[in-house]
Design an enzyme around this catalytic site. Structure first.
Site, mmCIF file in Angstrom:
data_model
loop_
_atom_site.group_PDB
_atom_site.id
_atom_site.type_symbol
_atom_site.label_atom_id
_atom_site.label_comp_id
_atom_site.label_asym_id
_atom_site.label_seq_id
_atom_site.Cartn_x
_atom_site.Cartn_y
_atom_site.Cartn_z
ATOM 1 N N CYS A 1 15.101 80.159 11.755
ATOM 2 C CA CYS A 1 15.622 80.189 10.377
ATOM 3 C C CYS A 1 17.023 79.564 10.401
ATOM 4 O O CYS A 1 17.369 78.847 11.340
ATOM 5 C CB CYS A 1 15.603 81.602 9.799
ATOM 6 S SG CYS A 1 16.640 82.803 10.651
ATOM 7 N N ARG B 1 15.703 86.500 8.935
ATOM 8 C CA ARG B 1 14.256 86.250 8.925
ATOM 9 C C ARG B 1 13.658 86.023 10.304
ATOM 10 O O ARG B 1 12.647 86.653 10.652
ATOM 11 C CB ARG B 1 13.944 85.039 8.020
ATOM 12 C CG ARG B 1 14.250 85.299 6.553
ATOM 13 C CD ARG B 1 14.296 84.021 5.762
ATOM 14 N NE ARG B 1 15.393 83.160 6.196
ATOM 15 C CZ ARG B 1 15.582 81.913 5.803
ATOM 16 N NH1 ARG B 1 14.723 81.365 4.974
ATOM 17 N NH2 ARG B 1 16.610 81.215 6.235
ATOM 18 N N ASP C 1 15.367 83.724 1.585
ATOM 19 C CA ASP C 1 16.487 84.038 2.454
ATOM 20 C C ASP C 1 17.151 85.343 1.999
ATOM 21 O O ASP C 1 17.848 85.374 0.994
ATOM 22 C CB ASP C 1 17.511 82.901 2.403
ATOM 23 C CG ASP C 1 18.517 83.032 3.519
ATOM 24 O OD1 ASP C 1 18.683 84.170 4.031
ATOM 25 O OD2 ASP C 1 19.119 82.023 3.895
HETATM 26 P P1 4NP Z 1 18.634 83.863 8.005
HETATM 27 O O1 4NP Z 1 19.624 84.246 6.840
HETATM 28 O O2 4NP Z 1 18.561 82.348 8.000
HETATM 29 O O3 4NP Z 1 17.354 84.492 7.585
HETATM 30 O O4 4NP Z 1 19.221 84.430 9.264
HETATM 31 C C1 4NP Z 1 20.916 83.732 6.703
HETATM 32 C C2 4NP Z 1 21.972 84.334 7.312
HETATM 33 C C3 4NP Z 1 23.255 83.877 7.107
HETATM 34 C C4 4NP Z 1 23.477 82.807 6.275
HETATM 35 C C5 4NP Z 1 22.414 82.167 5.683
HETATM 36 C C6 4NP Z 1 21.137 82.633 5.900
HETATM 37 N N1 4NP Z 1 24.786 82.339 6.032
HETATM 38 O O5 4NP Z 1 24.979 81.478 5.158
HETATM 39 O O6 4NP Z 1 25.735 82.807 6.673
#
Ligand code: 4NP
Length: 150
Positions: free
Chosen positions: A8, A14, A118
């Protein structure tokens, strides 16, 4: 042994959930699989999964509290048989880095190619329950369809 890398953006919501779910299934059914997860970004390297991801996993008997975020490694394309993106942007990013065969988790479980939303940007916990349910269904279907779970 076959190997799977879930990918991800941050590797704190995720993909650690998908990692934990796949590991739980593998343990429960004695599947010989190497499972890992990574983020396309470098934003959260070394951090544990976000609190709500740890919580929803724990409620389902999955302990992901010991995972630590990492970014993609140069060796990943050679190491993993399956690289699975959580959304279409992740897939695009992987392809632009030269990954040749990238799977989309939303192509499994009857989600018609949908992105796993997300949850980092969710307000509250309920989004995490939806993401967990979606990932559980999609990961199970992936393992069955790819014959990694006989
Ligand atoms: P992930 O979620 O891709 O599911 O781990 C996110 C975690 C942090 C951020 C974006 C998505 N961020 O912008 O910091």
């Amino acid at each position: 042994m076959k190997s799977i890398l879930f990918v991800c953006l941050g590797n704190i919501c995720r993909s650690p959930l998908a990692d934990g779910i796949a590991n739980k299934i593998a343990r429960e059914h004695d599947l010989e699989l190497h499972i890992d997860s990574a983020g396309t970004s470098q934003w959260h390297i070394g951090e544990p999964p976000c609190e709500n991801a740890v919580k929803i996993a724990a409620q389902n008997g999955v302990d992901i509290s010991g995972l630590r975020a990492r970014t993609l490694h140069r060796s990943d394309p050679d190491t993993f048989d399956y690289v699975i993106a959580m959304d279409r942007q992740n897939k695009k990013d992987l392809e632009s880095l030269g990954y040749e065969q990238v799977y989309l988790i939303g192509d499994y479980g009857g989600f018609d190619g949908a992105d796993v939303p997300d949850p980092y940007f969710f307000d509250g916990f309920s989004g995490f329950e939806k993401v967990y349910t979606m990932l559980d269904k999609a990961v199970r279907d992936f393992l069955k369809k790819e014959k990694l779970w006989p």
